[in-house]
Motif scaffolding. Structure first.
Motif, short mmCIF file in Angstrom:
data_model
loop_
_atom_site.label_atom_id
_atom_site.label_comp_id
_atom_site.label_asym_id
_atom_site.label_seq_id
_atom_site.Cartn_x
_atom_site.Cartn_y
_atom_site.Cartn_z
N ARG A 224 0.82 -1.22 0.00
CA ARG A 224 0.00 0.00 0.00
C ARG A 224 0.86 1.26 0.00
O ARG A 224 0.41 2.30 -0.49
N GLY A 225 2.05 1.20 0.56
CA GLY A 225 2.90 2.38 0.67
C GLY A 225 3.87 2.58 -0.48
O GLY A 225 4.71 3.48 -0.43
N THR A 226 3.79 1.76 -1.52
CA THR A 226 4.73 1.85 -2.64
C THR A 226 3.98 2.13 -3.93
O THR A 226 3.08 1.38 -4.31
N ARG A 227 4.36 3.21 -4.61
CA ARG A 227 3.76 3.59 -5.89
C ARG A 227 4.88 3.92 -6.88
O ARG A 227 5.99 4.24 -6.50
N PHE A 228 4.53 3.85 -8.15
CA PHE A 228 5.46 4.23 -9.20
C PHE A 228 4.96 5.48 -9.90
O PHE A 228 3.76 5.72 -9.99
N GLU A 229 5.91 6.26 -10.40
CA GLU A 229 5.56 7.42 -11.22
C GLU A 229 6.66 7.64 -12.24
O GLU A 229 7.79 7.17 -12.08
N HIS A 230 6.29 8.36 -13.29
CA HIS A 230 7.28 8.71 -14.31
C HIS A 230 8.00 9.99 -13.89
O HIS A 230 7.38 10.93 -13.43
N ASN A 231 9.29 9.98 -14.04
CA ASN A 231 10.12 11.15 -13.78
C ASN A 231 10.92 11.38 -15.05
O ASN A 231 12.03 10.88 -15.20
N GLY A 232 10.34 12.09 -15.99
CA GLY A 232 10.96 12.22 -17.31
C GLY A 232 10.80 10.91 -18.05
O GLY A 232 9.70 10.41 -18.23
N THR A 233 11.92 10.31 -18.43
CA THR A 233 11.88 9.02 -19.13
C THR A 233 12.03 7.85 -18.17
O THR A 233 11.89 6.70 -18.57
N ASP A 234 12.31 8.12 -16.90
CA ASP A 234 12.54 7.07 -15.91
C ASP A 234 11.27 6.77 -15.12
O ASP A 234 10.40 7.63 -14.95
N VAL A 235 11.22 5.56 -14.60
CA VAL A 235 10.18 5.17 -13.64
C VAL A 235 10.86 5.15 -12.28
O VAL A 235 11.91 4.54 -12.12
N VAL A 236 10.25 5.84 -11.31
CA VAL A 236 10.81 5.90 -9.96
C VAL A 236 9.76 5.43 -8.97
O VAL A 236 8.56 5.47 -9.23
N VAL A 237 10.25 4.96 -7.82
CA VAL A 237 9.36 4.56 -6.73
C VAL A 237 9.00 5.80 -5.95
O VAL A 237 9.87 6.56 -5.53
N GLN A 238 7.71 6.00 -5.78
CA GLN A 238 7.22 7.11 -4.96
C GLN A 238 6.56 6.50 -3.73
O GLN A 238 5.44 6.03 -3.79
N ARG A 239 7.27 6.47 -2.63
CA ARG A 239 6.73 5.88 -1.41
C ARG A 239 5.89 6.92 -0.67
O ARG A 239 6.14 8.11 -0.77
N SER A 240 4.95 6.43 0.09
CA SER A 240 4.12 7.33 0.89
C SER A 240 4.98 7.94 1.99
O SER A 240 6.03 7.43 2.35
#
Length: 166
Positions: free
Chosen positions: A84-100
Motif C-alpha cells: 500500500r505504501g509503494t507507488r510508481f511514477e514517471h520522472n521524465g523518461t525514468d520510472v521511480v518509486v514514490q513511497r508514501s
C-alpha cells in the motif's frame, strides 16, 4: 568449541537485528526518486532465497506447519502495508518509486511487531528455529511485495510504451 548461553545469544541477536533493521530503514528512506527497472525489483528476493541454505543445518529446521504459517503471515499481513505504501511514477523518461510519507513509520512498525512476535515465539521453539521461522516470514513479505511492485512496474511501463509519440 566456544559455548554461549541462550540469553546471551538472544540479546546478541536482538541487538544485531536492530542494527541491521535501522540501517536498512535508513538506506530505504534515502532511495526515493532513483530510477528502477525489472532487475532492481526482482533481484532482492532471488538474493534472499539463498538464505534457505540455513535449513541444511538440522538446528534451523522447523515443521512444515510452522514454515507455511510464517510464509502466509509474511505474504498476507506483513507485505500489505509495504504494498500500500509503494507507488510508481514517471520522472521524465525514468520510472521511480514514490513511497508514501508514512513508509518510514510502516518499516518501524513492522520491526516492532516482529520483535514482539519474536519474544512470543521463542518460548515454543529454539533460537535457531526462531531465526528460521522469521527468515521464512521475511521472505514471504519480500516476495509478495516485490512481485506486486513488478506487476505495477510492468503496468506503468506498458502504458508508457503504448502512448503515441508526437
Amino acid at each position: 568449541m566456544l559455548q554461549f548461553s541462550p540469553s546471551f545469544l538472544q540479546i546478541g541477536s536482538t541487538v544485531g537485528l536492530l542494527v541491521i533493521a535501522l540501517t536498512a530503514i535508513l538506506v530505504r528512506s534515502r532511495t526515493n526518486h532513483r530510477p528502477v527497472n525489472a532487475k532492481k525489483i526482482l533481484i532482492p528476493p532471488l538474493g534472499m532465497s539463498t538464505g534457505f541454505f540455513m535449513f541444511v543445518v538440522p538446528d534451523f529446521r522447523v515443521s512444515w506447519l510452522w514454515a507455511l504459517g510464517a510464509f502466509l503471515v509474511g505474504w498476507f499481513i506483513f507485505s500489505y502495508p509495504l504494498i500500500r505504501g509503494t507507488r510508481f511514477e514517471h520522472n521524465g523518461t525514468d520510472v521511480v518509486v514514490q513511497r508514501s510519507k508514512s513508509f518510514l513509520f510502516i518499516l518501524i512498525g513492522l520491526l516492532l511487531i516482529r520483535l514482539l512476535l519474536h519474544r512470543f515465539i521463542e518460548h515454543y521453539i529454539t533460537i535457531p528455529q526462531t531465526a528460521g521461522v522469521f527468515f521464512i516470514l521475511a521472505f514471504g513479505t519480500l516476495l509478495h511485495w516485490r512481485l506486486d511492485m513488478f506487476r505495477k512496474y510492468r503496468k506503468i511501463t506498458e502504458a508508457a510504451d503504448s502512448k503515441p509519440t508526437a
